[in-house]
Design an enzyme around this catalytic site. Sequence first.
Site, PDB file in Angstrom:
ATOM      1  N   THR A  11       0.818  -1.209   0.000  1.00 13.46           N
ATOM      2  CA  THR A  11       0.000   0.000   0.000  1.00 13.46           C
ATOM      3  C   THR A  11       0.854   1.262   0.000  1.00 13.46           C
ATOM      4  O   THR A  11       0.334   2.363   0.071  1.00 13.46           O
ATOM      5  CB  THR A  11      -0.902   0.025   1.253  1.00 13.46           C
ATOM      6  OG1 THR A  11      -0.057  -0.143   2.403  1.00 13.46           O
ATOM      7  CG2 THR A  11      -1.900  -1.105   1.219  1.00 13.46           C
ATOM      8  N   ALA A 238       5.816   5.465  11.766  1.00 16.97           N
ATOM      9  CA  ALA A 238       4.825   4.826  10.902  1.00 16.97           C
ATOM     10  C   ALA A 238       4.935   5.427   9.518  1.00 16.97           C
ATOM     11  O   ALA A 238       5.659   6.388   9.292  1.00 16.97           O
ATOM     12  CB  ALA A 238       3.437   5.040  11.472  1.00 16.97           C
ATOM     13  N   LYS A 239       4.186   4.817   8.610  1.00 22.36           N
ATOM     14  CA  LYS A 239       4.227   5.279   7.239  1.00 22.36           C
ATOM     15  C   LYS A 239       3.889   6.755   7.138  1.00 22.36           C
ATOM     16  O   LYS A 239       4.443   7.490   6.349  1.00 22.36           O
ATOM     17  CB  LYS A 239       3.209   4.495   6.410  1.00 22.36           C
ATOM     18  CG  LYS A 239       3.570   3.047   6.251  1.00 22.36           C
ATOM     19  CD  LYS A 239       2.506   2.337   5.432  1.00 22.36           C
ATOM     20  CE  LYS A 239       2.695   0.828   5.531  1.00 22.36           C
ATOM     21  NZ  LYS A 239       1.705   0.068   4.833  1.00 22.36           N
ATOM     22  N   ARG A 240       2.948   7.198   7.950  1.00 18.22           N
ATOM     23  CA  ARG A 240       2.463   8.561   7.788  1.00 18.22           C
ATOM     24  C   ARG A 240       3.370   9.600   8.432  1.00 18.22           C
ATOM     25  O   ARG A 240       3.171  10.791   8.248  1.00 18.22           O
ATOM     26  CB  ARG A 240       1.029   8.680   8.331  1.00 18.22           C
ATOM     27  CG  ARG A 240       0.832   8.146   9.717  1.00 18.22           C
ATOM     28  CD  ARG A 240      -0.651   8.074  10.054  1.00 18.22           C
ATOM     29  NE  ARG A 240      -1.204   6.735   9.907  1.00 18.22           N
ATOM     30  CZ  ARG A 240      -1.042   5.761  10.795  1.00 18.22           C
ATOM     31  NH1 ARG A 240      -0.369   5.966  11.888  1.00 18.22           N
ATOM     32  NH2 ARG A 240      -1.565   4.577  10.584  1.00 18.22           N
ATOM     33  N   SER A 241       4.371   9.170   9.175  1.00 17.42           N
ATOM     34  CA  SER A 241       5.122  10.137   9.965  1.00 17.42           C
ATOM     35  C   SER A 241       6.052  10.995   9.126  1.00 17.42           C
ATOM     36  O   SER A 241       6.670  11.926   9.622  1.00 17.42           O
ATOM     37  CB  SER A 241       5.939   9.407  11.031  1.00 17.42           C
ATOM     38  OG  SER A 241       7.006   8.740  10.400  1.00 17.42           O
TER      39      SER A 241
END
Length: 295
Positions: A11, A238-241
């Site tokens: 993803t 995390a991915k969003r960081s």
Amino acid sequence: MIRGRFAPSPTGELHLGHARTALLAWLQVRESGGQFILRLEDLDSGRVRSGSSDGILRDLAWLGLNWDEGWDIGGPHGPYRQSERQDLYEAAASKLETYPCTCSRLEVLQAVSAPHGVEVRYPGTCRSGVTHAHRKAALRWRVPDLEVHVMDGFNGEVKENVARVVGDITVRRNDGAWAYQLACVVDDADMGITDVVRGADLLSSTARQALLFDALGANRPRFWHAPLLTDANGARLAKRSGALSLRQMREGGADPKALLRDVALGLSWQINAPCQPQDLLGQWQIWLERIASQR
Ligand code: GLU
Ligand code: ZN
């Protein structure tokens, strides 16, 4: 024979936390001469990004990890992409006691009026028949009301009565996608996985998955949920960081050996020089003994 796996979702791009999880799973297997399997968890087609699965393979190879079976090289338990294994999920779901559910997320939330942040328990609204016959239905598994006990290699004993905490589990979503919990358990069982090493963000899945292994008559693997990597401020990586992805580091000419040293240091391992995965063989066992002595 120990068989472990790394099971990323395509993803987006892998980050440092993935590198660490993959390294730990690889070490756990390689220290005992076992086999390492790559599985692509690509069932959530709306979130799959093209090119992601190839990028994952490149990132792992760049780190110096290797694998015995995977979606690129195949193997005796293939296919290794979940999107190509849907008949297995269908067969497994047919062994469970399931029922269609047409509740929306909002309706479930309103029905239980759960305080924010608390896990929402599905109250069983559709157990005796769907409430909205015109809607597309999800499929829920009627979970047994019992306390599940699982020994986790890092966290000790995990206990949960799944029926009380989350209620009946979705095994197929109302868009037709097989749910993570079912697919993961079916695949771990079918692929002969003996040891699941992954991040502590999935600790809450342990009891639910153990219950599914039992219900499907499959052997449970051993579980190891490693504490999550945090940055200097204690925030989860995390991915969003916005932290750099492995691809960005790889293409930017970063040294993967230096990255592995940083991962090792982040685990408080006594590694002072850039290293390759095989230089870290033995560290898993040392680390376990240290964690056990701290408990
Ligand atoms: N596909 C999951 C993820 O990327 C991992 C599943 C697992 O290791 O059980 O978060
Ligand atoms: Zn419902």
